[in-house]
Design a protein around this motif. Structure first.
Motif, PDB file in Angstrom:
ATOM      1  N   THR A  82     -15.708 -50.115  22.595  1.00 19.71           N
ATOM      2  CA  THR A  82     -15.512 -49.602  23.954  1.00 19.71           C
ATOM      3  C   THR A  82     -14.030 -49.592  24.304  1.00 19.71           C
ATOM      4  O   THR A  82     -13.307 -50.555  24.008  1.00 19.71           O
ATOM      5  CB  THR A  82     -16.262 -50.463  24.987  1.00 19.71           C
ATOM      6  N   LEU A  83     -13.592 -48.523  24.937  1.00 25.43           N
ATOM      7  CA  LEU A  83     -12.258 -48.442  25.524  1.00 25.43           C
ATOM      8  C   LEU A  83     -12.418 -48.503  27.033  1.00 25.43           C
ATOM      9  O   LEU A  83     -13.225 -47.755  27.606  1.00 25.43           O
ATOM     10  CB  LEU A  83     -11.557 -47.143  25.108  1.00 25.43           C
ATOM     11  N   ILE A  84     -11.661 -49.404  27.680  1.00 24.18           N
ATOM     12  CA  ILE A  84     -11.821 -49.648  29.121  1.00 24.18           C
ATOM     13  C   ILE A  84     -10.504 -49.362  29.834  1.00 24.18           C
ATOM     14  O   ILE A  84      -9.443 -49.864  29.435  1.00 24.18           O
ATOM     15  CB  ILE A  84     -12.249 -51.106  29.390  1.00 24.18           C
ATOM     16  N   PHE A  85     -10.575 -48.567  30.910  1.00 22.37           N
ATOM     17  CA  PHE A  85      -9.425 -48.339  31.783  1.00 22.37           C
ATOM     18  C   PHE A  85      -9.635 -49.131  33.075  1.00 22.37           C
ATOM     19  O   PHE A  85     -10.645 -48.951  33.761  1.00 22.37           O
ATOM     20  CB  PHE A  85      -9.257 -46.851  32.096  1.00 22.37           C
ATOM     21  N   ASN A  86      -8.657 -49.999  33.394  1.00 23.94           N
ATOM     22  CA  ASN A  86      -8.791 -50.880  34.557  1.00 23.94           C
ATOM     23  C   ASN A  86      -7.534 -50.828  35.418  1.00 23.94           C
ATOM     24  O   ASN A  86      -6.997 -51.848  35.817  1.00 23.94           O
ATOM     25  CB  ASN A  86      -9.056 -52.318  34.091  1.00 23.94           C
ATOM     26  N   ASN A  87      -7.064 -49.628  35.688  1.00 19.46           N
ATOM     27  CA  ASN A  87      -5.895 -49.494  36.566  1.00 19.46           C
ATOM     28  C   ASN A  87      -6.377 -49.426  38.013  1.00 19.46           C
ATOM     29  O   ASN A  87      -7.206 -48.606  38.377  1.00 19.46           O
ATOM     30  CB  ASN A  87      -5.058 -48.274  36.204  1.00 19.46           C
ATOM     31  N   SER A  88      -5.828 -50.310  38.840  1.00 15.27           N
ATOM     32  CA  SER A  88      -6.309 -50.445  40.215  1.00 15.27           C
ATOM     33  C   SER A  88      -5.784 -49.356  41.132  1.00 15.27           C
ATOM     34  O   SER A  88      -6.394 -49.054  42.166  1.00 15.27           O
ATOM     35  CB  SER A  88      -5.899 -51.817  40.775  1.00 15.27           C
ATOM     36  N   SER A  89      -4.657 -48.746  40.805  1.00 14.33           N
ATOM     37  CA  SER A  89      -4.101 -47.670  41.649  1.00 14.33           C
ATOM     38  C   SER A  89      -3.369 -46.678  40.764  1.00 14.33           C
ATOM     39  O   SER A  89      -2.773 -47.045  39.750  1.00 14.33           O
ATOM     40  CB  SER A  89      -3.142 -48.243  42.694  1.00 14.33           C
TER      41      SER A  89
END
Length: 448
Positions: A345-352
């Protein structure tokens, strides 16, 4: 006539009693009295008999010496004992034990047949019997037992004027901290000197600005760290020669100073496996040289990049069998070969701010991630075409969704939407995991 009291039975019983009394008298007379347990009586010098008592709170008796066979000396919680001279517990089978919350600082050499540091206990080694540091400098000539959450800190190894010998082989450490201020040369462990750290490994100081703590040079081995690898100073060198030393880390890798390197020619595997299921890689300061490191994230493991760091060196590899996560403000660089396994899995966790996905190495067009998750509110912008065979789920905006081909399950979570319609494979499924009243958008296409 009365019976004779001196029958054979009576004579046999009297002989047995006499022999038993003689045996007990002999044992007590030669000083082989019953082994005793002595408890520390405060933050005192452990090499003084007055520092010990047979009763935890005091009121019993102090030992006559430290040579009685089987005696146990227990350092209690909150007692921080520091030697004022050499302390030798020499009785056969005797033991020094440090309980949780207790500590022993060896400013002079401490010796005992059996040495035990319980979970939560601490031993600080700040003594040397000679130039180079030897196995016998560490207490426990017969057994050494360190709880998984115990701590051992090295502040000295040898007297600082010679070449440091490897750490003793076969020791399973708990938490281990290398904080040695002075060495005449780099500390070479030859693959066998350090192989198992159940807790955290901390590299704070390794003997001077040019001195390194080396796991090996020409002999390949493996170091397993169950907890975190933390580098705040010094030089941590996985291999300084041709050996391909393996470093397995169960917790976080956090570098805030010092040097993290594999300076030799051997290509060293660095594997995130075991330990916590979700960990981070952070390199906020210091020197990180990844030229000779190949990386692997094991199945079931999520590694989040918590700093803007080029993780994989040129001509090196990253194999993701678990999950790789990009946090806010991070980018893993654009070098090396990335390969994802069938359950990855590749996860993107940028809040803004929407994360721009370009033709970068961390998401290759072939052997890319089987699954993808957008969990941060910032979302992503697809500037390049990519295919996801497994589950694609989002809780934020996916801009330029038309650059995506989705062959498995597409799940819209609360906050998720598409700008631009993706292409769906013939066996794909669209799932709404949203609050009631969600308005259908570009994720639902007439041709999907």
């Amino acid at each position: 006539m009365p019976k004779n009291p001196r029958t054979p039975q009576h004579r046999l019983l009297r002989s047995f009693v006499f022999a038993l009394v003689l045996l007990m008298t002999t044992l007590l007379g030669v000083g082989a009295a019953w082994a005793a347990t002595y408890f520390s009586q405060g933050s005192l010098a452990p090499n003084l008999t007055a520092s010990w008592n047979t009763v935890r709170a005091g009121g019993g008796s102090a030992p006559a010496n430290f040579t009685t066979a089987g005696d146990i000396f227990v350092i209690q919680n909150t007692h921080n004992m520091t030697t004022s001279a050499t302390w030798t517990v020499s009785g056969t089978g005797s033991k020094i034990q440090i309980e949780s919350g207790g500590s022993l600082t060896a400013s002079s050499i401490v010796a005992t047949p059996n040495f035990q540091v319980d979970n939560g206990g601490t031993y600080v080694h700040n003594a040397s019997s000679g130039v180079n540091g030897v196995t016998a400098d560490i207490p426990g000539s017969t057994t050494r037992s360190f709880g998984a959450s115990s701590t051992v800190e090295f502040q000295k190894w040898g007297d600082g004027t010679g070449t440091a010998n490897p750490l003793p082989t076969g020791v399973a450490w708990g938490n281990l901290k290398m904080n040695v201020a002075l060495l005449a040369g780099s500390w070479q462990n030859n693959a066998t000197g350090l192989t198992s750290v159940a807790g955290n490994l901390t590299i704070a100081s390794t003997g001077g600005t040019t001195r390194a703590f080396r796991l090996t040079s020409s002999v390949s081995g493996k170091l397993t760290v169950g907890g975190d690898l933390t580098i705040t100073g010094g030089i941590f060198d996985i291999s300084s020669g041709s050996a391909a030393e393996t470093l397995q880390v169960g917790g976080n890798i956090n570098q805030s100073g010092g040097t993290f390197t594999a300076s030799g020619s051997g290509i060293c595997p660095v594997i995130f496996t075991g330990g916590s299921s979700s960990v981070t890689f952070t390199q906020s300061a210091g020197t990180f040289t990844n030229t000779n490191m190949n990386w692997t994230i094991a199945s079931g493991k999520t590694v989040a990049l918590a700093s803007n760091t080029t993780l994989v060196g040129a001509s090196r590899t990253m194999t993701v069998n678990g999950a790789f996560q990009l946090n806010q403000g991070t980018f893993p660089g654009n070098s090396g070969t990335w390969t994802y396994g069938s359950s990855s899995t590749l996860i993107f966790n940028n809040s803004s701010g929407s994360f721009g996905v370009n033709n970068d190495n961390y998401w290759p067009s072939a052997s890319g991630p089987a699954n993808l998750s957008v969990i941060g509110a910032g979302g992503i912008t697809m500037n390049v075409g990519r295919t996801v065979s497994g589950t694609f789920q989002t809780a934020a905006g996916v801009t330029n969704g038309n650059n995506l081909t989705l062959n498995g399950t597409t799940q819209i979570n609360a906050g998720g939407f598409f700008t631009g319609s993706p292409t769906y494979g013939s066996s794909s499924t669209l799932v709404y995991n949203t609050p009631a009243g969600y308005g259908v958008g570009n994720e639902w296409t007439l041709s999907g």
